[in-house]
Motif scaffolding. Structure first.
Motif, PDB file in Angstrom:
ATOM      1  N   LYS A  28       0.888  -1.251  -0.117  1.00 33.36           N
ATOM      2  CA  LYS A  28      -0.023  -0.154  -0.164  1.00 33.36           C
ATOM      3  C   LYS A  28       0.889   1.216  -0.040  1.00 33.36           C
ATOM      4  O   LYS A  28       1.806   1.311   0.691  1.00 33.36           O
ATOM      5  N   LYS A  33      -3.414   3.348  -2.534  1.00 31.75           N
ATOM      6  CA  LYS A  33      -3.523   2.582  -3.444  1.00 31.75           C
ATOM      7  C   LYS A  33      -2.397   1.290  -3.297  1.00 31.75           C
ATOM      8  O   LYS A  33      -1.524   1.540  -2.549  1.00 31.75           O
ATOM      9  N   LYS A  34      -2.633   0.307  -4.013  1.00 35.97           N
ATOM     10  CA  LYS A  34      -1.790  -0.720  -4.032  1.00 35.97           C
ATOM     11  C   LYS A  34      -0.926  -0.964  -5.358  1.00 35.97           C
ATOM     12  O   LYS A  34      -1.510  -0.836  -6.311  1.00 35.97           O
ATOM     13  N   GLU A  35       0.234  -1.105  -5.227  1.00 38.16           N
ATOM     14  CA  GLU A  35       1.212  -1.231  -6.283  1.00 38.16           C
ATOM     15  C   GLU A  35       2.305  -2.629  -6.128  1.00 38.16           C
ATOM     16  O   GLU A  35       2.492  -2.724  -4.811  1.00 38.16           O
TER      17      GLU A  35
END
Length: 336
Positions: A28, A33-35
């Protein structure tokens, strides 16, 4: 990343040697957001190339030296700009001079110590990254690449069950039991609730998983509680002698290992919060800390040193929180 000046610009890129085969992990970011990032463990070597691509082949790029750094740092959001580095390694790639054509520089950081897990929280961020720098007289050219580190642990030698009694005198007396006090992130919490005395009308019962993030020291300590999950275990009025089973799967929730006093900057702890609600909407609850740890998918010999360090973090006693409710238990009528 490009740098424009004196008619020349350069594109800097960092490429890992095992980029095609290395596993990636979701993490996170600050904006929620998640990358996906390349995943590393403690003790693993970090190697690759720093590529410099000149945009104007007929012009040279003057520089004061080229270097690559491997950095592990903690940033407290209330103290932005003041980064606390706990790992800082530097490799010089080129001495001061000129670059007349595009080229690449090899680098290798051997058996890098990565003592803590990557973490992005409400008030703190722990990150690892590579940073390539072309030193210039006016403005440096900098390129950063983040990676993610997971800390693996072995099964704890001692993992006793949790068993406690809580109640309100002459009104409610319950006993609850969890099968373990330490759970890996894909584990299942198994337990039971026993009603020994019920003289108030309970209509609802649930278990909450609460993450408590603590940052700072002394007068600048901040606590941030986040309810990760709510799990309903009963709907309706129980009777004396009844037993309610608990089976809570952790794999579906966003959890991290328990982190205690990381570099004397922050801690992350997890609690199971047993909540009872009566027909008059009064709440009764009992909070119990549990330890979470990350189990490796594959046992690797190279992880033995890191696992030994991580297992030491399980040492220490677990504090017990007293049961409280704003309406009834503030008069010290509770008992354990």
């Amino acid at each position: 990343m490009s740098f424009f000046g004196f008619g020349q610009s350069v594109e800097v890129d960092i490429v890992l040697n095992d980029a095609e085969s290395r596993k990636r992990a979701e993490h996170k970011t600050e904006d929620g957001k998640k990358e996906k990032y390349f995943l590393f463990y403690d003790g693993e070597t970090v190697s690759g190339k720093v590529s410099l691509a000149l945009k104007n082949p007929n012009k040279r790029l003057e520089h004061q030296g080229i270097k690559i750094e491997f950095i592990g740092q903690i940033e407290l959001y209330y103290d932005r700009g003041n980064h606390h580095e706990f790992v800082s390694l530097v490799k010089d790639l080129a001495r001061p001079g000129e670059i007349s054509q595009s080229q690449a520089f090899d680098f290798e950081f051997t058996h890098v110590e990565k003592p803590y897990e990557s973490y992005t929280g409400q008030n703190v961020k722990l990150r690892y990254f590579l940073r390539a720098t072309i030193s210039r007289r006016l403005n440096d050219v900098v390129k950063e690449m983040d990676i993610v580190v997971h800390t693996l642990s072995t099964y704890p030698e001692l993992n006793s069950s949790i068993k406690m009694e809580v109640g309100i005198e002459d009104c409610l007396h319950i006993e609850f039991e969890y099968n373990k006090s330490k759970y890996h992130l894909k584990d299942v919490i198994v337990g039971k609730i026993y009603f020994l005395l019920v003289r108030i009308k309970i209509k609802h019962m649930e278990i909450d998983i609460i993450k408590r993030e603590t940052t700072g020291t002394g007068p600048n300590v901040y606590h941030e509680n986040d309810t990760i999950a709510k799990y309903e275990i009963m709907d309706g009025a129980p009777v004396r002698g009844e037993s309610i089973p608990i089976r809570l799967f952790l794999a579906g929730y966003e959890l991290t290992p328990t982190m205690r006093d990381i570099n004397k900057k922050f801690s992350v702890r997890y609690y199971l919060n047993l909540v009872l609600i009566d027909e008059e909407e009064r709440r009764y609850f009992k909070q119990q800390e549990v330890v979470l740890w990350r189990k490796g998918d594959i046992v690797r010999k190279s992880m033995s040193h890191q696992a030994a360090i991580a297992s030491q973090r399980f040492e220490g006693t677990t504090s017990l929180a007293e049961a409280r409710t704003p309406s009834q238990l503030s008069d010290n009528n509770s008992r354990q």
